[in-house]
Write a protein that holds these residues in place. Structure first.
Motif, PDB file in Angstrom:
ATOM      1  N   LEU A  20       6.094   7.391 -14.259  1.00 40.08           N
ATOM      2  CA  LEU A  20       5.284   8.189 -13.340  1.00 40.08           C
ATOM      3  C   LEU A  20       6.110   9.323 -12.747  1.00 40.08           C
ATOM      4  O   LEU A  20       7.304   9.172 -12.480  1.00 40.08           O
ATOM      5  CB  LEU A  20       4.753   7.318 -12.206  1.00 40.08           C
ATOM      6  N   ASN A  21       5.460  10.444 -12.529  1.00 40.69           N
ATOM      7  CA  ASN A  21       6.086  11.572 -11.832  1.00 40.69           C
ATOM      8  C   ASN A  21       5.783  11.423 -10.343  1.00 40.69           C
ATOM      9  O   ASN A  21       4.777  11.924  -9.843  1.00 40.69           O
ATOM     10  CB  ASN A  21       5.552  12.898 -12.378  1.00 40.69           C
ATOM     11  N   ILE A  22       6.652  10.723  -9.627  1.00 43.15           N
ATOM     12  CA  ILE A  22       6.382  10.384  -8.231  1.00 43.15           C
ATOM     13  C   ILE A  22       6.441  11.611  -7.327  1.00 43.15           C
ATOM     14  O   ILE A  22       5.612  11.804  -6.444  1.00 43.15           O
ATOM     15  CB  ILE A  22       7.366   9.315  -7.738  1.00 43.15           C
ATOM     16  N   GLY A  23       7.410  12.479  -7.544  1.00 49.42           N
ATOM     17  CA  GLY A  23       7.560  13.617  -6.651  1.00 49.42           C
ATOM     18  C   GLY A  23       8.259  13.204  -5.368  1.00 49.42           C
ATOM     19  O   GLY A  23       9.420  12.796  -5.383  1.00 49.42           O
ATOM     20  N   SER A  24       7.566  13.270  -4.261  1.00 45.68           N
ATOM     21  CA  SER A  24       8.131  12.906  -2.960  1.00 45.68           C
ATOM     22  C   SER A  24       7.870  11.426  -2.688  1.00 45.68           C
ATOM     23  O   SER A  24       6.730  11.015  -2.452  1.00 45.68           O
ATOM     24  CB  SER A  24       7.513  13.769  -1.844  1.00 45.68           C
ATOM     25  N   TRP A  25       8.946  10.621  -2.683  1.00 45.37           N
ATOM     26  CA  TRP A  25       8.796   9.196  -2.403  1.00 45.37           C
ATOM     27  C   TRP A  25       8.321   8.974  -0.973  1.00 45.37           C
ATOM     28  O   TRP A  25       7.563   8.033  -0.696  1.00 45.37           O
ATOM     29  CB  TRP A  25      10.115   8.474  -2.630  1.00 45.37           C
ATOM     30  N   GLN A  26       8.754   9.807  -0.065  1.00 44.38           N
ATOM     31  CA  GLN A  26       8.347   9.661   1.331  1.00 44.38           C
ATOM     32  C   GLN A  26       6.841   9.845   1.475  1.00 44.38           C
ATOM     33  O   GLN A  26       6.174   9.067   2.161  1.00 44.38           O
ATOM     34  CB  GLN A  26       9.091  10.672   2.201  1.00 44.38           C
ATOM     35  N   ALA A  27       6.303  10.874   0.818  1.00 44.85           N
ATOM     36  CA  ALA A  27       4.861  11.125   0.890  1.00 44.85           C
ATOM     37  C   ALA A  27       4.084   9.998   0.225  1.00 44.85           C
ATOM     38  O   ALA A  27       3.055   9.543   0.746  1.00 44.85           O
ATOM     39  CB  ALA A  27       4.538  12.467   0.236  1.00 44.85           C
ATOM     40  N   ILE A  28       4.575   9.516  -0.922  1.00 48.50           N
ATOM     41  CA  ILE A  28       3.894   8.429  -1.622  1.00 48.50           C
ATOM     42  C   ILE A  28       3.902   7.162  -0.769  1.00 48.50           C
ATOM     43  O   ILE A  28       2.890   6.449  -0.663  1.00 48.50           O
ATOM     44  CB  ILE A  28       4.571   8.159  -2.981  1.00 48.50           C
ATOM     45  N   ALA A  29       5.044   6.857  -0.149  1.00 50.99           N
ATOM     46  CA  ALA A  29       5.142   5.648   0.668  1.00 50.99           C
ATOM     47  C   ALA A  29       4.159   5.690   1.841  1.00 50.99           C
ATOM     48  O   ALA A  29       3.464   4.704   2.118  1.00 50.99           O
ATOM     49  CB  ALA A  29       6.575   5.489   1.178  1.00 50.99           C
ATOM     50  N   LEU A  30       4.072   6.824   2.517  1.00 52.46           N
ATOM     51  CA  LEU A  30       3.146   6.940   3.645  1.00 52.46           C
ATOM     52  C   LEU A  30       1.691   6.896   3.182  1.00 52.46           C
ATOM     53  O   LEU A  30       0.826   6.350   3.882  1.00 52.46           O
ATOM     54  CB  LEU A  30       3.422   8.239   4.406  1.00 52.46           C
ATOM     55  N   LEU A  31       1.419   7.441   2.004  1.00 47.00           N
ATOM     56  CA  LEU A  31       0.060   7.365   1.464  1.00 47.00           C
ATOM     57  C   LEU A  31      -0.316   5.930   1.117  1.00 47.00           C
ATOM     58  O   LEU A  31      -1.456   5.502   1.351  1.00 47.00           O
ATOM     59  CB  LEU A  31      -0.066   8.257   0.223  1.00 47.00           C
ATOM     60  N   LEU A  32       0.629   5.170   0.567  1.00 50.01           N
ATOM     61  CA  LEU A  32       0.349   3.769   0.244  1.00 50.01           C
ATOM     62  C   LEU A  32       0.143   2.945   1.512  1.00 50.01           C
ATOM     63  O   LEU A  32      -0.740   2.068   1.567  1.00 50.01           O
ATOM     64  CB  LEU A  32       1.490   3.180  -0.587  1.00 50.01           C
ATOM     65  N   ALA A  70      -7.464   8.875  -0.654  1.00 48.27           N
ATOM     66  CA  ALA A  70      -6.221   8.371  -1.247  1.00 48.27           C
ATOM     67  C   ALA A  70      -5.889   9.086  -2.550  1.00 48.27           C
ATOM     68  O   ALA A  70      -4.748   9.526  -2.769  1.00 48.27           O
ATOM     69  CB  ALA A  70      -6.339   6.864  -1.488  1.00 48.27           C
ATOM     70  N   ILE A  71      -6.876   9.229  -3.435  1.00 51.23           N
ATOM     71  CA  ILE A  71      -6.633   9.850  -4.744  1.00 51.23           C
ATOM     72  C   ILE A  71      -6.241  11.308  -4.593  1.00 51.23           C
ATOM     73  O   ILE A  71      -5.353  11.812  -5.290  1.00 51.23           O
ATOM     74  CB  ILE A  71      -7.873   9.716  -5.639  1.00 51.23           C
ATOM     75  N   ASP A  72      -6.904  12.008  -3.681  1.00 55.65           N
ATOM     76  CA  ASP A  72      -6.584  13.424  -3.472  1.00 55.65           C
ATOM     77  C   ASP A  72      -5.133  13.593  -3.035  1.00 55.65           C
ATOM     78  O   ASP A  72      -4.422  14.486  -3.512  1.00 55.65           O
ATOM     79  CB  ASP A  72      -7.535  14.015  -2.426  1.00 55.65           C
ATOM     80  N   GLY A  73      -4.671  12.728  -2.150  1.00 59.71           N
ATOM     81  CA  GLY A  73      -3.280  12.811  -1.705  1.00 59.71           C
ATOM     82  C   GLY A  73      -2.291  12.402  -2.773  1.00 59.71           C
ATOM     83  O   GLY A  73      -1.281  13.079  -2.996  1.00 59.71           O
ATOM     84  N   LEU A  74      -2.558  11.292  -3.478  1.00 63.60           N
ATOM     85  CA  LEU A  74      -1.641  10.808  -4.507  1.00 63.60           C
ATOM     86  C   LEU A  74      -1.549  11.791  -5.675  1.00 63.60           C
ATOM     87  O   LEU A  74      -0.457  12.071  -6.177  1.00 63.60           O
ATOM     88  CB  LEU A  74      -2.102   9.434  -5.000  1.00 63.60           C
TER      89      LEU A  74
END
Length: 418
Positions: free
Chosen positions: A296-308, A372-376
């Motif tokens: 997966l192309n995660i990009g920003s782990w911080q943004a992904i973690a807060l979105l999860l 959620a999908i829009d942010g991820l």
């Protein structure tokens, strides 16, 4: 706070004891995502193209037949045509009938001459090329091939008409009384070919220079699929959490908890924490395995973690609200299923949200999935940072809080019959 944790700990221990359910909670989403990612890899990948075969029988010795074959052999970002030539038309038909070829093209003898003669007379010929597909075929590959052949024929006809008009103009000039022309030096075919090629070349000239800026979005098929199905299974997980509460109410366990010196908000809050941790665990495992296994192309782990985290909180809050509305476990399953399928369908779990009509995109914001999908997708595919998806994070957190407060207001801590 200690009371909340004790109630959450009790629910977590009950889930951990059922190891089979815990394993299925993690393995089933991974299995389905792997199957879907492999099956639809070419549909979601930026670099992949669909390859298929087209059978061609070119009996024409002129320019039209060669141009059609060369155009079909050209590259395309979405489709890759494997053009195979056959000496007879019957062989072409057999390839289509046996479903080895998506389409069959027969270019009859004298096609170029037929078009040339029609252009010199100012006529438009019909049924020049024979194009074969399976009956009632709605395959977009055959539609694409047909459009490609049709565009080639139209360009050839335009070129021939231009060349024929040029020949007529030359002949008209030579027939003027003051002009003398050696008609033997006038070669209509050469004039027609030269003007036609010039006409086609002029159509390829673009007055607008197409440029790009910034970096191209990086994504693969799992970048599209995993977030959608992860949220989908997180919503389906509401059924098990909500049914646990209803089971306690039916068996009388919940009534004994009411006798204890525990605030009512702590009863629901503790169960909310337990389900929140389970949902967050499920999403975290899916994305961690997706990163190492599916690239997966995660990009920003911080943004992904807060979105999860915010997605888990919103999902849990919705589960608490559903539990406060239904009266029994029998009512719960269809309501959770309907809510999950509808919000996932219009929220972008199964197809891109931008492909839906504008009014449906607005309605999708009623559910969790769209937020959620829009942010991820924004972080993973379009390279957005935390500041650019903070509205999605705040929206999910607000969604969860509203659902929890409504659940606290509507939840029947003690049935009237008790």
């Amino acid at each position: 706070m200690r009371t909340l944790w004790h109630i959450a700990k009790k629910d977590l221990l009950q889930v951990i004891k059922d190891k089979h359910s815990l394993i299925l909670l993690l393995l089933v989403p991974l299995l389905l995502i792997s199957i879907m990612g492999s099956a639809f890899g070419s549909a979601f990948s930026n670099n992949a193209s669909v390859e298929f075969m087209v059978a061609v029988n070119n009996q024409d010795s002129g320019r039209v037949g060669d141009t059609i074959v060369k155009t079909l052999q050209g590259t395309n970002s979405s489709f890759k045509l494997n053009v195979k030539g056959y000496s007879t038309s019957q062989q072409v038909l057999q390839q289509v009938e046996n479903e080895k070829a998506v389409a069959g093209i027969i270019i009859p003898t004298g096609t170029s001459q037929r078009l040339q003669d029609a252009a010199s007379k100012g006529q438009t010929p019909n049924n020049v090329i024979q194009f074969y597909t399976r009956p009632n075929s709605r395959d977009e590959r055959s539609t694409f091939t047909q459009q490609l052949v049709t565009s080639v024929i139209n360009r050839q006809i335009d070129a021939l008409y231009a060349g024929s008009a040029a020949v007529q103009q030359v002949q008209a000039v030579c027939q003027q009384p003051a002009n003398t022309c050696n008609y033997a030096t006038i070669k209509p075919e050469a004039i027609s070919k030269t003007v036609g090629e010039a006409s086609q070349t002029s159509k390829n000239i673009s007055l607008v220079q197409m440029l790009t800026t910034g970096s191209a979005p990086k994504s693969n098929n799992f970048d599209q699929l995993l977030p959608g199905f992860a949220v989908l299974f997180a919503l389906f997980g509401l059924n098990s959490a909500a049914s646990t509460i209803l089971q306690e109410k039916e068996e009388g366990t919940f009534r004994r908890l009411l006798i204890a010196p525990v605030p009512r908000y702590a009863l629901l809050g503790g169960k909310l924490i337990a389900q929140f941790l389970l949902t967050l665990l499920q999403l975290s495992v899916l994305f961690t395995i997706g990163y190492y296994v599916f690239k997966l192309n995660i990009g920003s782990w911080q943004a992904i973690a807060l979105l999860l985290v915010s997605t888990s909180f919103a999902t849990t809050g919705l589960g608490m609200l559903l539990v406060s509305i239904v009266k029994s476990r029998r009512q719960l399953t269809p309501i959770v299923t309907l809510t999950t399928l509808v919000t996932s369908a219009i929220g972008g779990s199964w197809w891109p949200l931008w492909s839906e009509p504008q009014w449906m995109q607005q309605i999708a914001k009623i559910g969790i999935t769209a937020w959620a999908i829009d942010g991820l997708n924004g972080v993973m595919i379009f390279g957005k940072g935390l500041s650019e998806v903070q509205f999605n994070i705040l929206g999910l957190l607000g969604y969860g809080l509203i659902c929890f407060f409504l659940a606290l207001r509507l939840f029947r801590f003690q049935e009237q019959s008790a």
